[in-house]
Design a protein around this motif. Structure first.
Motif, PDB file in Angstrom:
ATOM      1  N   TYR A 115       6.995   2.933 -10.034  1.00 45.49           N
ATOM      2  CA  TYR A 115       7.604   3.203  -8.739  1.00 45.49           C
ATOM      3  C   TYR A 115       6.514   3.606  -7.759  1.00 45.49           C
ATOM      4  O   TYR A 115       5.746   4.545  -8.006  1.00 45.49           O
ATOM      5  CB  TYR A 115       8.632   4.328  -8.853  1.00 45.49           C
ATOM      6  N   LEU A 116       6.458   2.897  -6.624  1.00 43.79           N
ATOM      7  CA  LEU A 116       5.463   3.173  -5.596  1.00 43.79           C
ATOM      8  C   LEU A 116       6.083   2.911  -4.229  1.00 43.79           C
ATOM      9  O   LEU A 116       6.988   2.090  -4.098  1.00 43.79           O
ATOM     10  CB  LEU A 116       4.241   2.253  -5.747  1.00 43.79           C
ATOM     11  N   THR A 117       5.560   3.573  -3.229  1.00 44.11           N
ATOM     12  CA  THR A 117       5.889   3.230  -1.858  1.00 44.11           C
ATOM     13  C   THR A 117       4.805   2.304  -1.343  1.00 44.11           C
ATOM     14  O   THR A 117       3.633   2.684  -1.287  1.00 44.11           O
ATOM     15  CB  THR A 117       6.006   4.477  -0.972  1.00 44.11           C
ATOM     16  N   LEU A 118       5.169   1.080  -0.997  1.00 45.24           N
ATOM     17  CA  LEU A 118       4.183   0.091  -0.543  1.00 45.24           C
ATOM     18  C   LEU A 118       4.851  -0.895   0.393  1.00 45.24           C
ATOM     19  O   LEU A 118       6.076  -0.977   0.489  1.00 45.24           O
ATOM     20  CB  LEU A 118       3.536  -0.630  -1.728  1.00 45.24           C
ATOM     21  N   GLN A 119       3.991  -1.654   1.073  1.00 44.56           N
ATOM     22  CA  GLN A 119       4.462  -2.668   2.016  1.00 44.56           C
ATOM     23  C   GLN A 119       3.992  -4.025   1.531  1.00 44.56           C
ATOM     24  O   GLN A 119       2.803  -4.314   1.485  1.00 44.56           O
ATOM     25  CB  GLN A 119       3.934  -2.386   3.420  1.00 44.56           C
ATOM     26  N   MET A 120       4.962  -4.855   1.135  1.00 43.16           N
ATOM     27  CA  MET A 120       4.638  -6.195   0.681  1.00 43.16           C
ATOM     28  C   MET A 120       4.418  -7.109   1.883  1.00 43.16           C
ATOM     29  O   MET A 120       4.966  -6.875   2.976  1.00 43.16           O
ATOM     30  CB  MET A 120       5.776  -6.739  -0.184  1.00 43.16           C
ATOM     31  N   PRO A 121       3.627  -8.169   1.716  1.00 45.98           N
ATOM     32  CA  PRO A 121       3.489  -9.148   2.799  1.00 45.98           C
ATOM     33  C   PRO A 121       4.851  -9.672   3.217  1.00 45.98           C
ATOM     34  O   PRO A 121       5.659 -10.070   2.389  1.00 45.98           O
ATOM     35  CB  PRO A 121       2.640 -10.252   2.145  1.00 45.98           C
ATOM     36  N   GLY A 122       5.099  -9.633   4.508  1.00 45.22           N
ATOM     37  CA  GLY A 122       6.403 -10.059   5.007  1.00 45.22           C
ATOM     38  C   GLY A 122       7.327  -8.900   5.318  1.00 45.22           C
ATOM     39  O   GLY A 122       8.318  -9.082   6.033  1.00 45.22           O
ATOM     40  N   GLN A 123       7.041  -7.715   4.782  1.00 44.86           N
ATOM     41  CA  GLN A 123       7.843  -6.537   5.094  1.00 44.86           C
ATOM     42  C   GLN A 123       7.318  -5.875   6.363  1.00 44.86           C
ATOM     43  O   GLN A 123       6.101  -5.814   6.592  1.00 44.86           O
ATOM     44  CB  GLN A 123       7.802  -5.529   3.943  1.00 44.86           C
ATOM     45  N   GLU A 124       8.245  -5.357   7.163  1.00 46.89           N
ATOM     46  CA  GLU A 124       7.841  -4.699   8.398  1.00 46.89           C
ATOM     47  C   GLU A 124       7.369  -3.278   8.150  1.00 46.89           C
ATOM     48  O   GLU A 124       6.493  -2.784   8.868  1.00 46.89           O
ATOM     49  CB  GLU A 124       9.008  -4.695   9.384  1.00 46.89           C
ATOM     50  N   ASP A 125       7.952  -2.608   7.144  1.00 48.27           N
ATOM     51  CA  ASP A 125       7.599  -1.221   6.860  1.00 48.27           C
ATOM     52  C   ASP A 125       7.460  -1.027   5.360  1.00 48.27           C
ATOM     53  O   ASP A 125       8.050  -1.780   4.565  1.00 48.27           O
ATOM     54  CB  ASP A 125       8.668  -0.269   7.398  1.00 48.27           C
TER      55      ASP A 125
END
Length: 1002
Positions: free
Chosen positions: A728-738
């Motif tokens: 479990y991580l907080t991350l921003q994948m390519p294509g995600q705005e946040d």
């Protein structure tokens, strides 16, 4: 049994003299019956009141009513069939042969058993058959209430519900008929043979007319059941496993399927031939029919399909099997929820650039360095408080808003009760079941920050519990390590005797409490005491003064066990995690609906995935080939109340069970805002999906057949005996705005390639949002990054090898290993940042002997083939991406003091007064740090907060002094925000100046 009506021919026997039955024997039998009845009554009664208290009476009532109806029906049917066949065999027996033949002697010997056999045999068979059929109550009840899938199989055009619900019931019915028919045939033939209804004449045998009719009819029924079985096998072809794929193949459809139809027809013909025996009396006719059917089964059921496969399919297998492989791909992706996966080609760079991290600042700021698999001993040492408390060996990751309106990745644990921590002298019934009854509070730490010495930085903890989570009910009466049962509650005004928590300010050294919730059935009256005393084998329940009219008994206290009992149709996730929701601590349990009968879908082993095997089609742990996270369940840690929420209301299996138990499952609209914000994507479901993605990311039948692009899940580089777990991580994948709270996994090349080359990265959005009764629309979206096949990106194993072979890092770590400490590698995290893939691994150090507290001391970072190794994450990132690359991309580091340099001097004079002020501020800051750690170790959060206030003031003075010194020398200083106090009183500085580096070094 005797088949002789000529009673005058029987020898005269003397009348038997009745034996006197022993009074002791009679007494023993009666007492045994009473004891068994009492035990059965106690177990049934205590189960019923438990379900009543919890509000799930309909679950117990429905399943046991179904069991009883099926048992009664099947047992009656089986008993009647057996008795009827024995009775018929008796009625059609031939006349008694005169004289003293051997056959007559056998008849005379078994005559006393005739009546007993007519009673016992039907009863035994009925009992066995009734128990067997009643154990299948789930498939019968589900079939009676089933809902359609709305998805048709590509071969017969039948809705998938036929395979999931109807086909298992049809197979059960055919199996029951076939078993009873075969058993009746054997028993009838034995009776006829024994009493002369069947007689051998050389190589043949003859049968009386009665025997011939009975056996012919039974033979016809057996053949009709075999015909039905062949017919149902046609549908079973769609769930057969093949070497390369799953479901019916070209040979199955074009050779085996027709053969099953032909064999079913032949079996019907043979059944009719059996009936001909009634009139012709020639058993050679059905014997020939059976022989032809066996030859047909070999010829068209085995040889012909083998010829088709070898000479027609195998030379052109890819072309012939392509449409069937495509069926397998489409069905599997639907059955595991992979049909909506978003696949993106990701041309990951391996060159680290200085400004690459700036666009991913929100992701790098949330990199979780606290490994929940490693830091449990630190929680234990710093927050256990007393020996009878403990924490789970593996902690949980959640997210909390602890100020500022932003969610913070959190490592959280419950301080549970563990009676094994008590000495043997303190273990007795009173202590075990009336004094030590509950755990106390939760402990939570930042996922991306630690203290200056590498300890978890807690924002909630202590006894009584205090911190950023506010007021909540801290008592844990339901959890994973509690006693099997506890007696709680007492009349109003009674001095409390339950230990609540230790308190040095109390004259007795502890604070006691009395349970006021509604967590278990009442045990206040004599009958209830007697029932539970019998059930538990505890006579103290009858005589203890602690069992009062207001007492309750708490049992079935494990959250997973409680949910499994009220929802026996669910498979449950192996992990239950705590959350502080609406002022209560609740355990969250993910429930799944599964089947192993979805046509064309590839199976997976379930025994290694689920904690509990539900009583559905996947029972026995063999396989499942369809899964949905259809239910989110909560268990209140204080009163044990269980609430089931329909998470996937469109799943036809959960809709079916809602028809069975209409009052058990609440709609999603009942989920509160606070609870919604703590729900997450389940780890077991993601583990199943990522396993299937290794193969079924390939959507083209030709490529699937070649298998050249299959992947595999990498081994955990920190424990080679297992696969690397999802993180479990907080991350921003390519294509995600946040950035979003996500569950992630990596893939490497499949086959026998020893190279550890990364081929894909999978993340699912685990952020449910915080709207009451409404889940975030992006929740559950699977995003797959496919890496280019012409670029070599190191996989986790290769990256770990790079870390282990880094000479500078290993020199430092080897020095640590040579002392009295062990070095522990934490979770190797992978994140798509900077246009490539970033690896981050915390390194912990703990003592080899005595108190073992893992402390975060170093951080490894890798990007491409570049490796960074430093005390903090920002420093390691700067080593890889260049000096200053981490500025703006982190929150100031991993420790309270911060990590970023605050500026440098470039010559000039230094103000002596400013230098003296700086040294004084640093000394005060160092002392405040030491005082804070001592207070934290002692669980004194008040003193800890005061020390942090002094630390903040000292840092502010140090910053001012350094600014004065820098100004005197004509240098420039990197502007540094004013440190602010966190919700728990700890200091947050983003980024902190060089004085803090000096403090950390001190």
């Amino acid at each position: 049994m005797t088949f002789d009506d000529d009673r005058s021919a029987r020898p005269v026997r003397p009348a038997p003299v009745p034996r006197r039955r022993s009074p002791m024997a009679i007494t023993a039998v009666v007492l045994g019956a009473v004891v068994l009845a009492a035990i059965a009554t106690a177990n049934i009664w205590t189960e019923v009141v438990w379900y009543q208290q919890l509000g799930f009476t309909e679950v117990w009532r429905t399943q046991w009513l179904a069991r009883l109806v099926l048992f009664g029906g099947a047992a009656t049917l089986a008993g009647v069939v057996v008795w009827l066949n024995l009775w018929v065999a008796k009625r059609v027996r031939p006349a008694r042969i005169g004289g003293r033949s051997q056959l007559n002697q056998i008849r005379d010997q078994i005559a006393p058993l005739e009546r007993l056999a007519m009673i016992v045999l039907p009863l035994v068979v009925g009992l066995v058959v009734g128990l067997a059929v009643s154990s299948q109550w789930e498939i019968v009840v589900a079939w009676l209430n089933h809902e359609p899938f709305g998805v048709a199989d590509p071969q017969f055009g039948l809705d998938a519900s036929f395979y999931v619900f109807t086909l298992p019931v049809l197979r059960l019915a055919v199996t029951l008929i076939l078993a009873l028919a075969v058993l009746s045939t054997i028993m009838s033939a034995f009776v006829h043979l024994l009493y002369g209804g069947i007689a051998g004449t050389g190589r043949s045998f003859v049968a009386s007319r009665g025997a011939r009719i009975q056996l012919a009819v039974l033979g016809a029924i057996v053949m009709l059941a075999i015909a039905a079985n062949y017919w149902l096998d046609r549908f079973g072809l769609l769930t057969n496993a093949k070497e390369r794929f799953y479901g019916a193949s070209y040979t199955d459809i074009n050779a085996i399927l027709p053969s099953r139809s032909i064999l079913a027809g032949i079996a019907v013909v043979v059944a009719l031939v059996f009936l001909v025996v009634i009139w012709r009396g020639d058993w050679r006719i059905p014997a020939v029919g059976i022989g032809l059917m066996v030859l047909s089964a070999i010829a068209i059921g085995s040889i012909y399909p083998s010829i088709v496969q070898r000479f027609q399919v195998s030379p052109n297998e890819q072309e012939f099997e392509a449409p069937f492989i495509q069926r397998n791909i489409d069905a599997t992706r639907f059955a595991y929820g992979l049909d909506g996966i978003e696949t993106t080609p990701y041309r990951a760079t391996t060159e680290a650039e200085a400004d690459a991290l700036r666009t991913d600042a929100d992701t790098t700021a949330q990199i979780r360095l606290l490994d929940p698999n490693v830091v449990s001993p630190a929680f234990q040492q710093l927050q256990q408080n007393k020996q009878y408390y403990n924490f789970a060996p593996t902690l949980n990751v959640d997210r909390y808003d602890i100020g500022g309106g932003e969610l913070q990745d959190t490592v959280i644990a419950v301080r549970e009760l563990n009676l094994d921590g008590l000495s043997d002298d303190n273990r007795n019934w009173v202590n075990d079941h009336t004094v030590f009854t509950h755990g106390f509070g939760v402990v939570a730490a930042y996922g991306n920050r630690t203290t200056a010495d590498g300890q978890p930085r807690f924002f909630e903890g202590g006894i009584p519990s205090s911190g950023a989570l506010g007021d909540y009910e801290p008592r844990i009466y339901f959890g994973t390590t509690l006693p099997a049962y506890s007696i709680v509650g007492a009349p109003e005004g009674t001095a409390p005797w339950e230990l609540d928590f230790p308190d040095d300010n109390s004259p007795t050294g502890q604070v006691n409490t009395t349970y006021t919730g509604d967590g278990g059935p009442s045990i206040g009256d004599l009958f209830a005491k007697l029932m539970y005393a019998i059930r538990l084998g505890e006579e103290q329940l009858l005589f203890s003064d602690r069992v009062t009219p207001e007492s309750q008994i708490l049992y079935y206290r494990d959250p997973i066990e409680r949910v499994s009992r009220v929802a026996p149709y669910l498979n449950l996730d192996a992990t239950t995690y705590p959350a502080v929701v609406d002022g209560r601590v609740v355990w969250v349990v993910d429930g799944y609906t599964t089947t192993d009968q979805f046509p064309y879908s590839a199976p997976i082993q379930s025994t290694t995935i689920f904690a509990q095997n539900a009583t559905t089609a996947a029972t026995g742990g063999a396989v499942l080939n369809y899964v949905r996270n259809s239910v989110k369940a909560t268990v209140d840690a204080y009163d044990g109340s269980v609430t089931l929420y329909a998470w996937d209301a469109e799943d036809p299996i959960i809709k079916t069970w809602q028809n069975v138990f209409p009052a058990s499952i609440q709609p999603m609209s009942e989920i509160s805002s606070d609870l919604m914000s703590h729900l997450r994507y389940p780890e077991d479901l993601f583990s199943i999906q990522r396993f299937q993605v290794t193969t079924y990311h390939v959507t083209d039948a030709a490529s699937f057949y070649s298998g050249q692009d299959f992947w595999r899940n990498p081994a955990d580089p920190t424990a080679d005996t297992r696969l690397q777990p999802p993180y479990y991580l907080t991350l921003q994948m390519p294509g995600q705005e946040d950035p979003s709270f996500s569950l992630t996994s990596t893939f490497i090349q499949g086959g026998n390639d020893p190279r550890n080359i990364l081929t894909g990265f999978l993340a699912v959005n685990s952020e449910t949002g915080s709207a009451a009764g409404q889940v975030d629309e992006d929740y559950g979206t699977l995003r797959l990054l496919e890496l280019p096949r012409d670029t070599t990106i190191p996989g986790p194993g290769q990256v770990q090898n790079n870390f282990n072979s880094n000479s500078d890092a290993q020199t430092t770590l080897n020095l640590l290993r040579q002392g009295e400490t062990d070095v522990i590698n934490g979770n190797l995290l992978t994140l798509p940042v900077g246009g490539g893939l970033l690896y981050v691994q915390p390194v912990y150090v703990q003592s080899k002997e005595g108190t073992r507290v893992p402390l975060l001391r170093k951080v490894f970072v890798a990007f491409g083939n570049e490796v960074g190794f430093a005390d903090t994450l920002p420093q390691a990132l700067d080593q890889v991406f260049g000096e200053g690359a981490s500025e703006g991309a982190t929150d100031g580091g991993t420790t309270d003091g911060g990590t970023t340099d605050g500026g440098t001097t470039d010559g000039g004079t230094t103000d002596p007064a400013a230098e003296e002020a700086l040294n004084d501020a640093l000394a005060r800051a160092n002392q405040a740090l030491q005082d804070g750690q001592e207070a934290l170790a002692a669980g004194d959060f008040t003193a800890y907060g005061e020390a942090q206030d002094r630390l903040a003031a000292a840092i502010a003075d140090a910053i001012a002094a350094e600014a004065q010194m820098s100004g005197a020398s004509g240098s420039t200083v990197t502007p540094t925000p004013e440190p602010t106090a966190g919700a728990d009183g700890t200091v947050e500085s983003s980024p902190a100046p060089s004085p803090t580096d000096a403090i950390s070094a001190a």
